[in-house]
Design an enzyme around this catalytic site. Structure first.
Site, PDB file in Angstrom:
ATOM      1  N   ASP A 137       2.825   1.063   4.319  1.00 56.65           N
ATOM      2  CA  ASP A 137       2.820   0.128   3.190  1.00 56.65           C
ATOM      3  C   ASP A 137       3.684   0.735   2.080  1.00 56.65           C
ATOM      4  OD1 ASP A 137       0.793  -0.788   4.868  1.00 56.65           O
ATOM      5  OD2 ASP A 137      -0.423  -1.525   3.206  1.00 56.65           O
ATOM      6  N   LYS A 177       3.259  -7.880   1.021  1.00 58.17           N
ATOM      7  CA  LYS A 177       1.947  -7.575   0.454  1.00 58.17           C
ATOM      8  C   LYS A 177       1.996  -7.787  -1.055  1.00 58.17           C
ATOM      9  CE  LYS A 177      -1.136  -3.482   0.078  1.00 58.17           C
ATOM     10  NZ  LYS A 177      -1.313  -2.095   0.563  1.00 58.17           N
ATOM     11  N   LYS A 226      -0.212 -10.050   3.305  1.00 58.88           N
ATOM     12  CA  LYS A 226      -1.351  -9.183   3.002  1.00 58.88           C
ATOM     13  C   LYS A 226      -1.680  -9.233   1.517  1.00 58.88           C
ATOM     14  CE  LYS A 226      -3.010  -4.374   3.158  1.00 58.88           C
ATOM     15  NZ  LYS A 226      -2.756  -2.990   3.605  1.00 58.88           N
TER      16      LYS A 226
END
Length: 350
Positions: A162, A226, A262
């Site tokens: 991430d 995300k 996400k």
């Protein structure tokens, strides 16, 4: 340590035409509000949706005082959120092993701890290890340092990375430079790890910037986009999620490439999670509500999932005679049956 290779998204040439957008904030907020009002479920349906949320969760600890013991407890809870006999009245015992979180998410320095714990629990093939990287949460580090952090996490056992984007480049509108940085991060991951790009939407200023940042990351080869680090003042909100979903839809239409979503930060309750799943279901479709395409980044969500499921099961056992009357309309009507089908499919594929 076994080296695995995954199917990952390809880097596509930079195309500024994909960044053209005009967003009506008022309309976005109205749509999000309407979806939120339609996302209330109860009874057995709430239990089923809570469990679905659990299986879409990246259970996270990103604290300065994280230790090997903390990470081990996190992994234990991710692998075994409920005792094996808890669901005997609802699912056959063979499906219990599929009820776990999608991943655990930790700092690169704690990846080795997570790997060892999941290896001991024999869950390395079921629970992914995600690591935040590239100078999380600010991204205010030199590019080479950020790239090295990715390599370090992968070598320690991370299968998902991430990364945080360079918000400075986004704020000054240097989208091609941002694209070039994310391309290097995609290259650093290779096929050894999926790449999730954190937009840090609370620091991008406008919805147009959120859309453009999402597009740039997808062109660079992101497997997921995300919302947030969870450290900003504004994190995952439904209006922002809707803008990112519009970007995913347009990107898929133009390139035929699928990118996951996400939301992270601010998703603390089952009600929050159901609102997000309803939004995704009504825009991208039910097929998107799988770990390969949708995740929650959360540290406290599992607490509320456990509360809702335990209280719901206790109530259903006390009112078993009325269970058939509790099913709600629409997609929730066969929620448990659909969840069982998904669990069987996952087990067969593995």
């Amino acid at each position: 340590m076994d080296v695995k290779e995954f199917e990952v998204n390809k880097t596509l040439p930079y195309d500024p035409s994909l960044l053209a957008v005009n967003i009506s904030l008022r309309q976005i907020e109205e749509i999000a509000m309407t979806v939120s009002q339609r996302s209330h479920v109860s009874g057995v349906n709430e239990i089923a949706w809570a469990l679905r949320a659990l299986m879409l969760t990246d259970l996270t600890t990103l604290a300065g005082d994280d230790t090997a013991a903390n990470v081990r407890r996190l992994c234990l809870r991710a692998c075994y959120p409920f005792e094996p006999q808890f669901f005997d009245k609802f699912f056959e015992r063979a499906l219990h092993s599929e009820i776990h979180t999608a991943a655990v998410c930790v700092y690169p320095a704690r990846v080795k701890d997570a790997y060892q714990a999941l290896q001991q629990f024999d869950k390395l093939d079921k629970v992914a290890i995600a690591a935040v990287a590239t100078g999380f949460p600010t991204g205010q580090y030199g590019l080479q340092t950020r790239l090295q952090e990715i390599s370090h996490a992968i070598l320690a056992g991370a299968t998902e990375i991430d990364i945080v984007i360079n918000r400075q480049l986004a704020l000054v509108g240097d989208w091609e430079a941002l694209y070039n940085e994310v391309v290097l991060m995609r290259s650093a991951c290779g096929q050894r790890a999926h790449l999730k790009t954190i937009l840090a939407i609370g620091e991008l200023g406008t919805m147009e910037n959120v859309y453009k940042a999402a597009m740039v990351c997808m062109l660079a080869g992101a497997d997921f986009i995300k919302t947030s680090t969870g450290k900003e003042a504004v994190n995952a909100t439904l209006p922002v999620g809707l803008v990112m979903i519009f970007a995913i839809q347009e990107f898929k239409r133009r390139t035929c490439q699928i990118v996951g979503l996400k939301p992270a930060g601010g998703v603390r309750t089952v009600r929050d999670a159901i609102a997000w799943m309803t939004l995704v279901n009504e825009t991208l479709g039910m097929r998107w509500l799988r770990p390969e395409r949708f995740r929650f980044g959360a540290s406290g969500l599992l607490d509320d999932i456990e509360r809702v499921v335990r209280e719901g099961v206790a109530k259903l056992e006390a009112e078993e005679a009325d269970k058939s009357k509790q099913a709600g309309p629409g997609v929730e009507q066969n929620a448990v049956e659909n969840l069982c089908k998904d669990l069987r499919k996952i087990k067969e594929e593995k």
